[in-house]
Design a protein around this motif. Structure first.
Motif, mmCIF file in Angstrom:
data_model
loop_
_atom_site.group_PDB
_atom_site.id
_atom_site.type_symbol
_atom_site.label_atom_id
_atom_site.label_comp_id
_atom_site.label_asym_id
_atom_site.label_seq_id
_atom_site.Cartn_x
_atom_site.Cartn_y
_atom_site.Cartn_z
ATOM 1 N N GLU A 170 1.061 3.580 -3.838
ATOM 2 C CA GLU A 170 0.721 2.183 -4.086
ATOM 3 C C GLU A 170 0.051 2.079 -5.442
ATOM 4 O O GLU A 170 -0.531 3.050 -5.940
ATOM 5 N N GLU A 181 -2.552 -0.170 -8.142
ATOM 6 C CA GLU A 181 -3.606 -1.150 -8.372
ATOM 7 C C GLU A 181 -3.425 -1.644 -9.792
ATOM 8 O O GLU A 181 -3.839 -0.997 -10.745
ATOM 9 N N ALA A 187 -2.888 3.791 -7.233
ATOM 10 C CA ALA A 187 -4.056 3.410 -6.452
ATOM 11 C C ALA A 187 -4.917 4.624 -6.139
ATOM 12 O O ALA A 187 -4.412 5.711 -5.838
ATOM 13 N N SER A 229 -6.548 5.089 -3.508
ATOM 14 C CA SER A 229 -6.296 5.491 -2.124
ATOM 15 C C SER A 229 -5.105 6.436 -2.036
ATOM 16 O O SER A 229 -5.113 7.389 -1.243
#
Length: 297
Positions: A24, A26, A31, A33
């Protein structure tokens, strides 16, 4: 320069490749995470930490600034699709934060081979002279990386890398002074994110510290009308030193080249003759990924 994966690590990564979650973003960055998930999945794999330490060590070594991680076994076993790219992304994230500075491109930017275009471009068939990426951005990526999916089937296209800091050190004081002046220009600037503003004109030497400044060099700025004779001569002297100090090597399928842009510039020798006879789906193909040092975001 080349970092081979231990057999036990390679086997474990092949088993893990299909289980890693999709990444993912950002904004334009991978990201945090996702980076944590990848690290949690891989850090306990035997040989992983040692391989990452070798990669980081090569990038920071006195004679380093670049490294090639040999992921060919993973590419052979997994193919070059998503499972393989997730593993390559995990390796990249151990160096710095992957991101895409091009608003219209995904995280990994495709670099194929085009017939009939400018042969000197990264996607061309000719000699791609020494350069740093996004030379005219106020905050260029700290690292650039190239993942080879297919080498040139005609045997050409060796990558070339040169230690730009070492090349500068071989220049005279007078030449370095000229390279430190805001006298150089190159390229257009639009469609970028997270690389600062356009830098024009810019100095080739914009900082003495290897971990802070850059050697803002691209051979394509030579010969431009706006460049005065003295500044052109200084840049040509640097270009000669870069060629003198270059190393060359041919990336094989799965090889992952990581370059510290504070230290090194890169390019490519010409591809093999007869590229027009090679079907498009068999021509040299790379993916490019840029990295931002975590403390520079």
């Amino acid at each position: 320069m080349f970092i081979d994966l231990p057999g036990e690590l390679e086997e474990a990564l092949i088993d893990l490749g299909g289980t890693l979650p999709a990444w993912e973003l950002e904004g334009s960055f991978l990201a945090g995470s996702t980076m944590k998930q990848y690290r949690a999945a891989l850090e306990a794999v035997p040989g992983y930490e040692e391989t990452i330490a070798a990669l980081r060590g090569r990038l920071t070594a006195t004679s380093g600034g670049y490294a090639v991680v040999r992921l060919g076994g993973l590419a052979t076993a997994l193919g070059t699709g998503e499972p393989f790219l997730k593993l390559a992304t995990a390796f990249a994230a151990e160096v710095a934060v992957p991101f895409s500075p091009f608003e219209q491109w995904p995280l990994w930017k495709t670099m194929g081979t085009r017939i009939g275009g400018d042969p000197g471009l990264s996607s061309g068939t000719g000699y791609n002279a020494f350069h740093m990426d996004l030379v005219n951005a106020s905050r260029p990526p700290d690292y650039t990386s190239l993942l080879c999916l297919r080498p040139d089937p005609l045997g050409g296209g060796p990558s070339i890398v040169s230690d730009a800091r070492a090349a500068v050190g071989r220049l005279s004081k007078e030449t370095r002074a000229l390279l430190s002046e805001d006298a150089y220009r190159y390229g257009t600037f639009y469609g970028f994110s997270d690389v600062g503003a356009e830098y024009k004109p810019f100095p080739v030497l914009d900082g003495e510290a290897a971990d802070a400044g850059f050697v803002r060099f691209t051979a394509k700025m030579l010969g431009r009308e706006q460049l005065g004779q003295e500044h052109a001569r200084a840049a040509e002297e640097l270009a000669e030193q870069l060629v003198w100090g270059q190393v060359s090597f041919t990336l094989q399928a799965g090889d992952f080249l990581v370059i510290d842009q504070h230290r090194c510039v890169h390019g490519r020798e010409a591809l093999g003759d007869g590229q027009e006879t090679v079907p498009e789906e068999e021509r040299r193909m790379l993916l490019q990924l840029f990295l931002r040092a975590a403390d520079a975001r």
